[in-house]
Design a protein around this motif. Structure first.
Motif, PDB file in Angstrom:
ATOM      1  N   SER A 195      -1.859  -8.288   8.461  1.00  0.00           N
ATOM      2  CA  SER A 195      -2.229  -7.490   7.288  1.00  0.00           C
ATOM      3  C   SER A 195      -1.019  -6.953   6.522  1.00  0.00           C
ATOM      4  CB  SER A 195      -3.114  -6.313   7.711  1.00  0.00           C
ATOM      5  OG  SER A 195      -2.415  -5.437   8.591  1.00  0.00           O
ATOM      6  N   TRP A 196       0.180  -7.159   7.071  1.00  0.00           N
ATOM      7  CA  TRP A 196       1.412  -6.709   6.418  1.00  0.00           C
ATOM      8  C   TRP A 196       1.420  -5.208   6.117  1.00  0.00           C
ATOM      9  CZ3 TRP A 196       5.721  -9.158   6.837  1.00  0.00           C
ATOM     10  CH2 TRP A 196       5.729 -10.543   6.905  1.00  0.00           C
ATOM     11  N   ASP A 197       0.868  -4.407   7.038  1.00  0.00           N
ATOM     12  CA  ASP A 197       1.059  -2.965   6.875  1.00  0.00           C
ATOM     13  C   ASP A 197       2.451  -2.619   7.394  1.00  0.00           C
ATOM     14  OD1 ASP A 197       0.900  -2.932   9.634  1.00  0.00           O
ATOM     15  OD2 ASP A 197      -0.681  -1.445   9.742  1.00  0.00           O
ATOM     16  N   ALA A 198       2.818  -1.348   7.343  1.00  0.00           N
ATOM     17  CA  ALA A 198       4.201  -0.943   7.639  1.00  0.00           C
ATOM     18  C   ALA A 198       4.636  -1.368   9.045  1.00  0.00           C
ATOM     19  CB  ALA A 198       4.340   0.569   7.473  1.00  0.00           C
ATOM     20  N   LYS A 199       3.765  -1.199  10.026  1.00  0.00           N
ATOM     21  CA  LYS A 199       4.140  -1.527  11.404  1.00  0.00           C
ATOM     22  C   LYS A 199       4.398  -3.020  11.561  1.00  0.00           C
ATOM     23  CE  LYS A 199       2.963  -0.158  16.106  1.00  0.00           C
ATOM     24  NZ  LYS A 199       3.903   0.961  16.199  1.00  0.00           N
ATOM     25  N   GLU A 200       3.564  -3.826  10.950  1.00  0.00           N
ATOM     26  CA  GLU A 200       3.744  -5.272  11.064  1.00  0.00           C
ATOM     27  C   GLU A 200       4.983  -5.742  10.309  1.00  0.00           C
ATOM     28  OE1 GLU A 200      -0.010  -6.706   9.749  1.00  0.00           O
ATOM     29  OE2 GLU A 200      -1.038  -6.191  11.623  1.00  0.00           O
ATOM     30  N   ALA A 201       5.255  -5.125   9.164  1.00  0.00           N
ATOM     31  CA  ALA A 201       6.462  -5.476   8.407  1.00  0.00           C
ATOM     32  C   ALA A 201       7.714  -5.141   9.214  1.00  0.00           C
ATOM     33  CB  ALA A 201       6.482  -4.742   7.071  1.00  0.00           C
ATOM     34  N   TRP A 202       7.729  -3.992   9.872  1.00  0.00           N
ATOM     35  CA  TRP A 202       8.879  -3.612  10.696  1.00  0.00           C
ATOM     36  C   TRP A 202       8.970  -4.486  11.945  1.00  0.00           C
ATOM     37  CZ3 TRP A 202      13.169  -0.978   9.895  1.00  0.00           C
ATOM     38  CH2 TRP A 202      13.220  -0.123   8.794  1.00  0.00           C
ATOM     39  N   ALA A 203       7.831  -4.942  12.453  1.00  0.00           N
ATOM     40  CA  ALA A 203       7.847  -5.856  13.607  1.00  0.00           C
ATOM     41  C   ALA A 203       8.555  -7.156  13.243  1.00  0.00           C
ATOM     42  CB  ALA A 203       6.421  -6.141  14.070  1.00  0.00           C
ATOM     43  N   VAL A 204       8.267  -7.687  12.057  1.00  0.00           N
ATOM     44  CA  VAL A 204       8.933  -8.907  11.602  1.00  0.00           C
ATOM     45  C   VAL A 204      10.424  -8.660  11.389  1.00  0.00           C
ATOM     46  CG1 VAL A 204       9.099 -10.564   9.706  1.00  0.00           C
ATOM     47  CG2 VAL A 204       6.855  -9.886  10.565  1.00  0.00           C
ATOM     48  N   ALA A 205      10.769  -7.507  10.804  1.00  0.00           N
ATOM     49  CA  ALA A 205      12.178  -7.176  10.581  1.00  0.00           C
ATOM     50  C   ALA A 205      12.934  -7.089  11.904  1.00  0.00           C
ATOM     51  CB  ALA A 205      12.292  -5.871   9.809  1.00  0.00           C
ATOM     52  N   THR A 206      12.316  -6.441  12.890  1.00  0.00           N
ATOM     53  CA  THR A 206      12.941  -6.304  14.213  1.00  0.00           C
ATOM     54  C   THR A 206      13.126  -7.669  14.861  1.00  0.00           C
ATOM     55  OG1 THR A 206      11.883  -4.143  14.494  1.00  0.00           O
ATOM     56  CG2 THR A 206      12.709  -5.236  16.476  1.00  0.00           C
TER      57      THR A 206
END
Length: 263
Positions: A195-206
């Motif tokens: 869903s590309w919410d904040a947590k998922e976006a940061w997961a991809v960045a990490t």
């Protein structure tokens, strides 16, 4: 507060005492110490016993709140520190991993965040327990890799590159599995894999930062970019902290599907 949580201060004291004793013995003895290993293992067993008792008391997996995930992180940190000591015999690793685990234990004593027995519908999925527990284990492995990277920046003569890379490979493997099980959980709970919410976006960045670290590792780059390798690992760990709990303080957290403490 749940009955199982009431004994945590006593169990925590035993965990810290056993783990710290093992870490000190490991630090003082040049050869690998069986006593240090046994004491550390007893500390881990004590933490495992408490988590099991809390699970039974709550009648649900203790993985819902930040306080509960901190328990698992402390538990896996102690395991990762012991594995690193046994495998590579870095005497000071158990000291650092025990100190970091103790910090999270103290935070839980001050702010337990243990709530009730209920699980919201999204958490009543077969993917809930494997996703969170796999993530916590990957966080612990990457935490140990970060400790070694910091130590190497402070003392460049330390030869720990092989251990860092092994921990990094393991951490990224479990992080990837955690992301995949999370996607399956999301499909089961919300009807979409991502869903590309904040947590998922940061997961991809990490995840991306750690992949970069692998591609500039000393074994790949012939030791030409060692400092950059260590720095990327540290930055990756900071991104991991943002992914784990930092996003909870962002304005978008109120609407995130990853907020589980609301009714």
């Amino acid at each position: 507060m749940m009955a199982g949580w009431n004994i945590f201060p006593w169990m925590a004291a035993v965990v810290v005492l056993l783990s710290a004793s093992g870490a000190i013995i490991a630090l003082l003895r040049k050869e690998r110490s069986l006593m240090a290993i046994l004491l550390a293992a007893m500390g881990i067993a004590t933490m495992a016993t408490f988590i099991t008792m809390l699970w039974l008391s709550l009648e649900r997996p203790p993985l819902r709140t930040m306080g509960e995930t901190r328990l698992w992180y402390s538990f896996f940190l102690l395991i990762s520190g012991l594995i690193t000591y046994i495998r590579w015999h870095y005497r000071w690793v158990m000291t650092f991993s025990t100190m970091l685990a103790t910090v999270f234990i103290i935070i839980n004593l001050a702010k337990p965040e243990i709530h009730d027995q209920t699980l919201m519908p999204a958490l009543q999925s077969i993917w809930f327990v494997p996703h969170v527990s796999i993530y916590m284990f990957s966080y612990a492995l990457l935490g140990c890799a970060t400790l070694l990277a910091i130590a190497t920046l402070v003392r460049p003569k330390l030869d720990v590159d092989n251990a860092i890379e092994r921990l990094l490979y393991g951490g990224i493997a479990f992080l990837t599995i955690g992301m995949l099980t999370g996607a399956l959980w999301a499909k089961d709970a919300w009807g979409a894999y991502w869903s590309w919410d904040a947590k998922e976006a940061w997961a991809v960045a990490t995840w991306s930062l750690y992949l970069i670290a692998l591609h500039i590792a000393p074994s790949v780059m012939a030791h030409r970019r060692k400092r950059l390798f260590y720095v990327v690992i540290i930055v990756g760990f900071l991104a991991l902290q943002m992914c784990w709990y930092g996003v909870n303080y962002l304005p978008s957290a109120a609407e995130s599907v990853h907020t589980y403490n609301r009714d």
